[in-house]
Design an enzyme around this catalytic site. Structure first.
Site, PDB file in Angstrom:
ATOM      1  N   PRO A   1       0.830  -1.202   0.000  1.00 13.41           N
ATOM      2  CA  PRO A   1       0.000   0.000   0.000  1.00 13.41           C
ATOM      3  C   PRO A   1       0.872   1.262   0.000  1.00 13.41           C
ATOM      4  O   PRO A   1       1.888   1.312   0.680  1.00 13.41           O
ATOM      5  CB  PRO A   1      -0.799  -0.094   1.305  1.00 13.41           C
ATOM      6  CG  PRO A   1      -0.614  -1.476   1.810  1.00 13.41           C
ATOM      7  CD  PRO A   1       0.570  -2.078   1.142  1.00 13.41           C
TER       8      PRO A   1
ATOM      9  N   GLY B   1       2.362   4.830   0.709  1.00  9.68           N
ATOM     10  CA  GLY B   1       2.440   5.831   1.779  1.00  9.68           C
ATOM     11  C   GLY B   1       1.876   5.349   3.101  1.00  9.68           C
ATOM     12  O   GLY B   1       1.428   6.145   3.924  1.00  9.68           O
ATOM     13  N   ALA B   2       1.864   4.040   3.313  1.00 14.81           N
ATOM     14  CA  ALA B   2       1.174   3.494   4.483  1.00 14.81           C
ATOM     15  C   ALA B   2       2.136   2.939   5.527  1.00 14.81           C
ATOM     16  O   ALA B   2       1.737   2.226   6.435  1.00 14.81           O
ATOM     17  CB  ALA B   2       0.193   2.409   4.042  1.00 14.81           C
ATOM     18  N   GLY B   3       3.418   3.256   5.391  1.00 12.55           N
ATOM     19  CA  GLY B   3       4.378   2.823   6.411  1.00 12.55           C
ATOM     20  C   GLY B   3       5.071   1.527   6.082  1.00 12.55           C
ATOM     21  O   GLY B   3       5.842   1.006   6.890  1.00 12.55           O
TER      22      GLY B   3
ATOM     23  N   GLY C   1       7.012   1.134   3.335  1.00 14.68           N
ATOM     24  CA  GLY C   1       8.190   1.365   2.486  1.00 14.68           C
ATOM     25  C   GLY C   1       7.926   1.247   1.000  1.00 14.68           C
ATOM     26  O   GLY C   1       8.788   0.816   0.236  1.00 14.68           O
TER      27      GLY C   1
ATOM     28  N   ALA D   1      10.336   3.496  -1.186  1.00 16.67           N
ATOM     29  CA  ALA D   1      11.702   2.950  -1.212  1.00 16.67           C
ATOM     30  C   ALA D   1      11.762   1.737  -2.128  1.00 16.67           C
ATOM     31  O   ALA D   1      12.682   1.592  -2.931  1.00 16.67           O
ATOM     32  CB  ALA D   1      12.151   2.568   0.203  1.00 16.67           C
TER      33      ALA D   1
ATOM     34  N   ASP E   1      14.831   2.866   5.118  1.00 18.17           N
ATOM     35  CA  ASP E   1      13.871   2.230   4.203  1.00 18.17           C
ATOM     36  C   ASP E   1      14.573   1.679   2.971  1.00 18.17           C
ATOM     37  O   ASP E   1      14.312   0.541   2.532  1.00 18.17           O
ATOM     38  CB  ASP E   1      12.821   3.249   3.738  1.00 18.17           C
ATOM     39  CG  ASP E   1      11.854   3.639   4.840  1.00 18.17           C
ATOM     40  OD1 ASP E   1      12.218   3.503   6.015  1.00 18.17           O
ATOM     41  OD2 ASP E   1      10.734   4.068   4.511  1.00 18.17           O
TER      42      ASP E   1
HETATM   43  C1  MEV Z   1       9.521   6.519   7.079  1.00 19.06           C
HETATM   44  O1  MEV Z   1       9.257   5.240   6.514  1.00 19.06           O
HETATM   45  C2  MEV Z   1      10.516   6.392   8.199  1.00 19.06           C
HETATM   46  C3  MEV Z   1      10.947   7.716   8.844  1.00 19.06           C
HETATM   47  O2  MEV Z   1      11.831   7.376   9.893  1.00 19.06           O
HETATM   48  C4  MEV Z   1      11.618   8.631   7.865  1.00 19.06           C
HETATM   49  C5  MEV Z   1      12.970   8.115   7.416  1.00 19.06           C
HETATM   50  O3  MEV Z   1      13.583   7.297   8.092  1.00 19.06           O
HETATM   51  O4  MEV Z   1      13.451   8.619   6.373  1.00 19.06           O
HETATM   52  C6  MEV Z   1       9.754   8.443   9.456  1.00 19.06           C
END
Ligand code: MEV
Length: 333
Positions: free
Chosen positions: A109, A111-113, A115, A118, A161
């Site tokens: 997904p 932008g949902a954390g 990665g 990346a 990431d």
């Molecule tokens: C974002 O996935 C992770 C953060 O720590 C930003 C980063 O590490 O670049 C919030």
């Protein structure tokens, strides 16, 4: 035509604090972005992203920039990151005029954390350099992908990431010091609220708080302490082996602590907190948001079906799934 894929990741510990030089431990998970690249003779770039867990769209752009009416976050995902990746490829292959058709498919997904950006950047760099006959090792792909993220996120990004997606497995990142670590297969359960957060804004918010209040700076430093504690536990639990319940209980406790500190820094949300509490009440060893926060995903540890079942009934949760550790990072398909 060349295709490469790269995994997404969850943060076991340490997001946000890693931007300020604290260590973090992200783990690659078996949800991948797959990028296919074909060189074109006119030097233009065409990005086709039909399957990004969002409504699909196609955008074609060259010197005049993109001309498409799509939400900014969506457009950025398919243009700024891919554009940056292609700039790195042109540089790596010493081919400033190279153009490409780029097709992105992803089950991560956006932008949902997890990665997603990346993974897209890492896979794009690997696929397009191969298309030009240049083989980069995963560490170089990671470094180039980091430069892209740094640029898109206005100079506020860690290597976590991109390094994790390029290398796979569990990694430890502290500033420029990036290494793979042995970690046991952990029973990750991921809850997704269907939304996303704006990484740039969330990182900037933490930066402001940290500059404004000493206790916010202490909170960031405390996340670093949690990570160091977790890392000792992982080292003692012998990577690769099945982890025993005592270790899971302590890892979970540290994840809960980490979530509390992230919550204090203002990067959680109502839906993330709801999912975290549902997971804990269902018997998860621990649960926390993963990634930049603001919406998106939580990660919980639970070997039993309890957390998955409870999250499937939780109103804030749109999708719940188990995620295996992805031992392989970026790879040519
Ligand atoms: C974002 O996935 C992770 C953060 O720590 C930003 C980063 O590490 O670049 C919030």
């Amino acid at each position: 035509m060349h295709t490469a894929s790269a995994p997404g990741k969850v943060y076991l510990f340490g997001e946000h604090a890693v931007v300020y030089g604290e260590p973090a431990i992200p783990c690659a998970v078996e949800r991948r972005a797959t990028v296919t690249v074909e060189e074109r003779s006119d030097g233009r770039l065409r990005v086709d992203a039909q399957d990004l867990h969002i409504e699909g769209f196609t955008v074609e752009y060259g010197e005049t920039g993109p001309a498409v009416d799509a939400p900014k976050a969506v457009l950025e995902a398919a243009t700024e990151y891919v554009d940056g990746a292609i700039a790195q490829v042109r540089d790596a292959a010493d081919a400033p005029g190279a153009g490409f058709d780029v097709t992105i498919e992803s089950d991560i997904p956006l932008g949902a954390g997890l990665g997603s950006s990346a993974a897209v950047v890492v896979a794009s760099i690997a696929a397009a350099t191969s298309e030009l006959g240049v083989e980069l090792d995963p560490r170089e792909v990671a470094e180039r992908a980091y430069q892209v993220e740094l640029n898109v996120q206005d100079g506020q990004a860690s290597r976590a990431d991109t390094f994790c997606s390029a290398m796979g497995g569990a990694v430890r990142v502290e500033g420029d010091d990036c290494r793979t670590i042995d970690a046991p297969d952990l029973p990750f359960v991921i809850g997704f609220d269907g939304g996303s957060g704006d990484t740039g804004k969330l990182v900037a918010g933490v930066r402001e708080l940290r500059e404004q209040y000493d206790f916010a700076a202490d909170t960031v430093a405390a996340i670093g302490d949690v990570v160091r504690e977790g890392e000792t536990l992982l080292a003692e639990s012998q990577g690769g082996a099945t982890v025993d319940d005592d270790v899971l209980t302590e890892l979970g406790q540290l994840m809960n602590f980490d979530h509390g500190l992230l919550e204090a820094l203002g990067v959680s949300s109502r839906s993330l907190d709801d999912m975290v509490w549902t997971a804990r009440e269902a018997g998860a060893h621990g649960a926390k948001l993963t990634g930049a926060g603001g919406g998106g995903c939580i990660v919980a540890l639970d070997r039993s079906d309890g957390t998955e079942t409870a999250l499937s009934y939780e109103a804030a949760c749109q999708e719940v799934f188990r995620a295996e550790l992805a031992h392989e990072g970026v790879r040519l398909e």
